[in-house]
Design a protein around this motif. Structure first.
Motif, short mmCIF file in Angstrom:
data_model
loop_
_atom_site.label_atom_id
_atom_site.label_comp_id
_atom_site.label_asym_id
_atom_site.label_seq_id
_atom_site.Cartn_x
_atom_site.Cartn_y
_atom_site.Cartn_z
N ALA A 74 32.25 35.99 36.99
CA ALA A 74 33.30 35.00 36.78
C ALA A 74 34.46 35.62 36.03
N ASP A 75 35.68 35.37 36.52
CA ASP A 75 36.87 35.87 35.83
C ASP A 75 37.83 34.73 35.55
N LEU B 66 38.73 42.49 37.27
CA LEU B 66 39.56 43.03 36.19
C LEU B 66 40.99 43.28 36.65
N ARG B 67 41.16 43.65 37.92
CA ARG B 67 42.50 43.94 38.43
C ARG B 67 43.37 42.67 38.45
N TYR B 68 42.78 41.54 38.82
CA TYR B 68 43.56 40.32 38.97
C TYR B 68 43.45 39.38 37.77
N ARG C 100 45.20 42.36 50.06
CA ARG C 100 45.43 42.42 48.62
C ARG C 100 45.96 41.09 48.14
N GLY C 101 45.52 40.70 46.97
CA GLY C 101 46.01 39.47 46.38
C GLY C 101 47.38 39.67 45.77
N PRO C 102 47.94 38.60 45.19
CA PRO C 102 49.28 38.71 44.58
C PRO C 102 49.26 39.62 43.36
#
Length: 444
Positions: free
Chosen positions: A231-232, A207-209, A251-253
């Motif tokens: 799956a997102d 949900l964050r990304y 952390r991702g972008p």
């Protein structure tokens, strides 16, 4: 010279030449033997030297192995000491954090301006981040030390999915995303708490990304295994970051400053990796940049019938009928005691406070005041334990008064002791809304 003499001389020369030749051959043979003897001595010396070097190397290797073994033992001891220290430190830190949570909740109820409510929300977010970090660090420490023992049981996936839907649906709606769980009537063999934490962390990341679209949770059966897919339609994971996603603080972008401010600690997938390893559940993923990511968790199928779905705590109706409720509050931390008393009184409860078993019994008088519910910390003044205090109060009153144990002690033994005594259990720091909902449930 007479002919006979000449012949004798020639014969003697030949005899002499033969003798000389034999002597020379004999000397050559002796020389070769001596050379071989010298060579043998040289080889023996070299063998002796190499043997001594080998023995010396073996001794050094043995000493090195002993040093490595001692270092390993020391490291393991240090790791366990770190775990115990973090457990003790987290208990001490969570006490004031719990008091802060309760005080902020009481403060929120008296705010009349939008600016005041905004500041309260900022403080609550900061406190929540601190709480999440403490719990996560403690979890990582326990998993690294190998002190987490999974309790394998039959887990109804439909019940688990229902609880997760309740947890994450508000978050998805706030971001304008869809969150779907495909129905599944099957049970798996796992630790209910650890499996839920794994899925919570993966869902939180998904949900964050994800900025548009949503998240889908489904299952596929493969022989005696169930593959749970999350799956997102998020940003995806670049190829050069796929090995790093399970590392601490990765952390991702981020897409915006708002996402950066509300982002996680970069520990979610590190926890997933460790918990999945403890359970023996392989976790893999596939991802396409710009299109999304699918995480897969493989879990053994249960051979028993699917357990009936239980009541999910998160789905309980809050029920705020606490007016006039008599609460016996037993807590030895002065700040927590004051904050909890203030909060309960704002809910129109009548509170009598104590810090030990004796004070709790004194607060009852001659049973002229009978509490509707007991709220107790586990570790009290004078070494008293909350579970024993509840037991003695019940014996004194002659009735099984509903009770709630509220503690920052993370050990399973405390939770098991509460269950054995028929006492509800909540960990500090408390979330006031959950506390109020549970009190209403216990009093219903």
């Amino acid at each position: 010279m007479p002919l006979n003499d000449i012949q004798d001389v020639e014969r003697l020369k030949k005899i002499n030449a033969a003798l000389v030749s034999r002597v020379e051959r004999s000397m050559d043979q002796q020389g070769n033997a001596f050379s071989l003897f010298q060579t043998a001595i040289s080889l023996e010396n070299r063998v002796r030297m190499r043997t001594e070097e080998l023995h010396s190397t073996l001794r050094r290797l043995e000493q090195s192995n002993m040093a490595l073994s001692a270092a390993k033992e020391s490291a393991e001891h240090a790791n366990l000491s770190k775990t115990r220290f973090l457990a003790a430190a987290s208990h001490d830190v969570l006490q004031p954090l719990n008091a802060a949570h309760l005080s902020v909740s009481a403060l929120a109820e008296v705010q009349t301006s939008e600016e005041g409510r905004k500041l309260v929300r900022q403080v609550e977010r900061s406190l929540q981040t601190m709480e999440d970090l403490l719990h996560t660090l403690l979890d990582i420490s326990k998993l690294d030390a190998g002190v987490v023992e999974p309790e394998t049981t039959d887990v109804n996936l439909e019940t688990l999915f229902s609880a997760l839907r309740s947890d994450f649906q508000p978050i998805a709606e706030t971001k304008g995303l869809s969150l779907r769980f495909r129905p599944v009537a099957i049970a798996v063999r796992s630790d209910r708490t650890l499996l839920r934490r794994i899925l919570q962390n993966i869902l939180s990341n998904a949900l964050r990304y994800t900025r548009r679209g949503g998240v889908l949770v489904g299952t596929r059966q493969r022989g005696n295994m169930i593959r749970i897919d999350v799956a997102d339609t998020g940003c995806g994971i670049p190829e050069d970051q796929r090995e790093a996603v399970f590392e601490e603080f990765h952390r991702g972008p981020r897409m915006s400053d708002a996402e950066l401010a509300g982002g996680g600690l970069g520990l979610g997938l590190a926890i997933v990796k460790r918990m999945a390893g403890a359970l023996g559940h392989p976790v893999t993923f596939s991802s396409t940049v710009g299109r999304g990511t699918i995480f897969h968790i493989d879990v053994p199928v249960s051979t028993h019938p699917v357990p009936e779905p239980g009541t999910v705590e998160a789905e309980r109706q809050p029920g705020y009928g606490l007016f006039g409720t008599k609460v016996l509050l037993v807590e030895n931390d002065a700040d927590v005691l004051a904050a909890m008393t203030s909060l309960l009184e704002r809910w129109q409860c009548t509170v009598r406070a104590a810090t030990s078993t004796d004070e709790a019994l004194d607060a009852l008088g001659d049973t002229d005041w009978v509490p509707d519910i007991i709220i107790a910390d586990q570790h009290l003044e004078g070494g008293d334990l909350g579970t024993m205090t509840v037991s003695q109060v019940r014996d004194y009153l002659g009735r099984a008064v509903p009770a709630l144990l509220v503690t920052a002690d993370p050990s399973e033994s405390v939770m098991n002791a509460a269950r054995a005594a028929g006492i509800e259990f909540m960990r500090k720091p408390l979330k006031p809304a959950q506390l109020r909902a549970l009190l209403a449930h216990l009093l219903a």
